[in-house]
Design a protein around this motif. Structure first.
Motif, PDB file in Angstrom:
ATOM      1  N   UNK A  28       4.275 -19.383   8.412  1.00 30.56           N
ATOM      2  CA  UNK A  28       3.824 -18.554   7.293  1.00 30.56           C
ATOM      3  C   UNK A  28       3.001 -19.433   6.355  1.00 30.56           C
ATOM      4  N   UNK A  29       1.796 -18.984   6.030  1.00 38.04           N
ATOM      5  CA  UNK A  29       0.916 -19.753   5.141  1.00 38.04           C
ATOM      6  C   UNK A  29       0.872 -19.177   3.732  1.00 38.04           C
ATOM      7  N   UNK A  30       1.180 -17.902   3.614  1.00 36.37           N
ATOM      8  CA  UNK A  30       1.173 -17.239   2.313  1.00 36.37           C
ATOM      9  C   UNK A  30       2.169 -16.096   2.360  1.00 36.37           C
ATOM     10  N   UNK A  31       2.927 -15.918   1.279  1.00 32.69           N
ATOM     11  CA  UNK A  31       3.964 -14.896   1.246  1.00 32.69           C
ATOM     12  C   UNK A  31       3.996 -14.249  -0.124  1.00 32.69           C
ATOM     13  N   UNK A  32       3.966 -12.927  -0.145  1.00 32.30           N
ATOM     14  CA  UNK A  32       4.089 -12.166  -1.384  1.00 32.30           C
ATOM     15  C   UNK A  32       5.361 -11.334  -1.316  1.00 32.30           C
ATOM     16  N   UNK A  33       6.410 -11.732  -2.051  1.00 29.98           N
ATOM     17  CA  UNK A  33       7.670 -10.980  -2.060  1.00 29.98           C
ATOM     18  C   UNK A  33       7.483  -9.567  -2.611  1.00 29.98           C
ATOM     19  N   UNK A 102      17.912 -15.980  -2.421  1.00 26.14           N
ATOM     20  CA  UNK A 102      17.471 -15.111  -1.334  1.00 26.14           C
ATOM     21  C   UNK A 102      17.183 -13.711  -1.853  1.00 26.14           C
ATOM     22  N   UNK A 103      16.198 -13.089  -1.273  1.00 22.44           N
ATOM     23  CA  UNK A 103      15.958 -11.660  -1.430  1.00 22.44           C
ATOM     24  C   UNK A 103      16.102 -11.073  -0.039  1.00 22.44           C
ATOM     25  N   UNK A 104      17.077 -10.185   0.161  1.00 30.82           N
ATOM     26  CA  UNK A 104      17.325  -9.560   1.445  1.00 30.82           C
ATOM     27  C   UNK A 104      17.007  -8.075   1.308  1.00 30.82           C
ATOM     28  N   UNK A 105      16.296  -7.522   2.283  1.00 31.40           N
ATOM     29  CA  UNK A 105      15.838  -6.140   2.143  1.00 31.40           C
ATOM     30  C   UNK A 105      15.552  -5.525   3.509  1.00 31.40           C
ATOM     31  N   UNK A 106      15.784  -4.214   3.646  1.00 29.72           N
ATOM     32  CA  UNK A 106      15.337  -3.502   4.836  1.00 29.72           C
ATOM     33  C   UNK A 106      13.871  -3.132   4.660  1.00 29.72           C
ATOM     34  N   UNK A 107      13.091  -3.232   5.728  1.00 28.56           N
ATOM     35  CA  UNK A 107      11.669  -2.936   5.622  1.00 28.56           C
ATOM     36  C   UNK A 107      11.116  -2.462   6.953  1.00 28.56           C
ATOM     37  N   UNK A 108       9.999  -1.749   6.856  1.00 26.17           N
ATOM     38  CA  UNK A 108       9.284  -1.249   8.020  1.00 26.17           C
ATOM     39  C   UNK A 108       7.943  -1.972   8.085  1.00 26.17           C
ATOM     40  N   UNK A 109       7.654  -2.581   9.226  1.00 27.87           N
ATOM     41  CA  UNK A 109       6.353  -3.240   9.393  1.00 27.87           C
ATOM     42  C   UNK A 109       5.282  -2.163   9.467  1.00 27.87           C
ATOM     43  N   UNK A 110       4.350  -2.190   8.524  1.00 29.95           N
ATOM     44  CA  UNK A 110       3.305  -1.170   8.455  1.00 29.95           C
ATOM     45  C   UNK A 110       1.926  -1.709   8.820  1.00 29.95           C
ATOM     46  N   UNK A 111       1.791  -3.021   8.905  1.00 29.72           N
ATOM     47  CA  UNK A 111       0.495  -3.585   9.248  1.00 29.72           C
ATOM     48  C   UNK A 111       0.621  -4.930   9.934  1.00 29.72           C
ATOM     49  N   UNK A 112      -0.150  -5.113  11.002  1.00 24.29           N
ATOM     50  CA  UNK A 112      -0.197  -6.371  11.756  1.00 24.29           C
ATOM     51  C   UNK A 112      -1.646  -6.557  12.151  1.00 24.29           C
ATOM     52  N   UNK A 113      -2.351  -7.458  11.469  1.00 26.30           N
ATOM     53  CA  UNK A 113      -3.790  -7.614  11.664  1.00 26.30           C
ATOM     54  C   UNK A 113      -4.146  -9.040  12.071  1.00 26.30           C
ATOM     55  N   UNK A 114      -4.213  -9.313  13.391  1.00 25.07           N
ATOM     56  CA  UNK A 114      -4.618 -10.642  13.840  1.00 25.07           C
ATOM     57  C   UNK A 114      -6.124 -10.831  13.706  1.00 25.07           C
ATOM     58  N   UNK A 115      -6.519 -12.092  13.557  1.00 22.74           N
ATOM     59  CA  UNK A 115      -7.935 -12.451  13.465  1.00 22.74           C
ATOM     60  C   UNK A 115      -8.137 -13.771  14.199  1.00 22.74           C
ATOM     61  N   UNK A 116      -9.152 -13.817  15.030  1.00 18.08           N
ATOM     62  CA  UNK A 116      -9.451 -15.039  15.781  1.00 18.08           C
ATOM     63  C   UNK A 116     -10.941 -15.356  15.692  1.00 18.08           C
ATOM     64  N   UNK A 117     -11.387 -15.888  14.566  1.00 15.52           N
ATOM     65  CA  UNK A 117     -12.806 -16.223  14.436  1.00 15.52           C
ATOM     66  C   UNK A 117     -13.171 -17.405  15.337  1.00 15.52           C
ATOM     67  N   UNK A 118     -14.418 -17.476  15.725  1.00 14.15           N
ATOM     68  CA  UNK A 118     -14.845 -18.557  16.625  1.00 14.15           C
ATOM     69  C   UNK A 118     -14.869 -19.918  15.937  1.00 14.15           C
ATOM     70  N   UNK A 119     -14.912 -19.928  14.587  1.00  9.68           N
ATOM     71  CA  UNK A 119     -15.047 -21.209  13.881  1.00  9.68           C
ATOM     72  C   UNK A 119     -13.881 -21.527  12.946  1.00  9.68           C
ATOM     73  N   UNK A 120     -12.740 -20.912  13.194  1.00 10.31           N
ATOM     74  CA  UNK A 120     -11.591 -21.155  12.316  1.00 10.31           C
ATOM     75  C   UNK A 120     -10.310 -20.856  13.086  1.00 10.31           C
ATOM     76  N   UNK A 121      -9.197 -21.070  12.434  1.00 13.39           N
ATOM     77  CA  UNK A 121      -7.892 -20.863  13.072  1.00 13.39           C
ATOM     78  C   UNK A 121      -7.621 -19.380  13.306  1.00 13.39           C
ATOM     79  N   UNK A 122      -6.787 -19.116  14.291  1.00 12.66           N
ATOM     80  CA  UNK A 122      -6.285 -17.762  14.502  1.00 12.66           C
ATOM     81  C   UNK A 122      -5.256 -17.488  13.419  1.00 12.66           C
ATOM     82  N   UNK A 123      -5.317 -16.310  12.836  1.00 12.07           N
ATOM     83  CA  UNK A 123      -4.377 -15.956  11.773  1.00 12.07           C
ATOM     84  C   UNK A 123      -4.011 -14.482  11.924  1.00 12.07           C
ATOM     85  N   UNK A 124      -3.018 -14.069  11.180  1.00 13.83           N
ATOM     86  CA  UNK A 124      -2.639 -12.656  11.149  1.00 13.83           C
ATOM     87  C   UNK A 124      -2.101 -12.344   9.762  1.00 13.83           C
TER      88      UNK A 124
END
Length: 140
Positions: A28-33, A102-124
């Motif tokens: 994980x590189x960035x996280x918004x609680x 800790x913050x513990x919570x039930x959640x539904x994954x609503x978005x999963x957006x991978x990106x693989x640019x030719x000149x940078x790291x793969x991220x999501x």
């Protein structure tokens, strides 16, 4: 000293077992609680003192969680099964403070957006909608 360094904050995924075991989501590189918010209900009447509007607290919205990761299919594609699931899964954020808050919570994954640019790291980028009240506790 005031403030806290965010480095070392962990996003954990529950396994659904009893008792629940949490496994760290890798890279994980960035996280918004959750950004919690609350509606207000207007209860103003002709009797409101000095013609000031009055409000009471309404429903609470547990908000969303978002995270960016260094995308690796072998570590992150299991989250796609969470996207397919209609029921919330338990997640946990562990902060790097002395108490391991800790913050513990039930959640539904609503978005999963991978990106693989030719000149940078793969991220999501991932987004979850929290369902219900987050539980704030400590790990220590």
């Amino acid at each position: 000293m005031a403030g806290m360094d965010g480095f070392g904050t962990q996003l954990m995924r529950g396994d659904g077992a009893e008792p629940e075991v949490y496994v760290k989501i890798a890279d994980v590189t960035s996280l918004n609680p959750p950004g919690i918010s609350r509606e207000t209900i207007d209860v103003t009447s002709h009797d409101s003192p000095d013609a000031w509007m009055e409000f009471v607290g309404g429903l609470k919205d547990p908000g969303e969680v978002s995270a960016d990761v260094n995308y690796q299919p072998d570590k992150h594609d299991l989250l796609v099964s969470d996207f397919e699931d209609d029921k919330p899964r338990n997640y946990q954020i562990v902060f790097p403070d002395a108490d391991e808050t800790t913050w513990t919570f039930p959640a539904i994954l609503t978005g999963f957006e991978p990106e693989t640019p030719y000149d940078d790291k793969a991220s999501a980028s991932l987004t979850w909608k929290v369902s219900g009240k987050p539980v704030i506790g400590t790990g220590v």
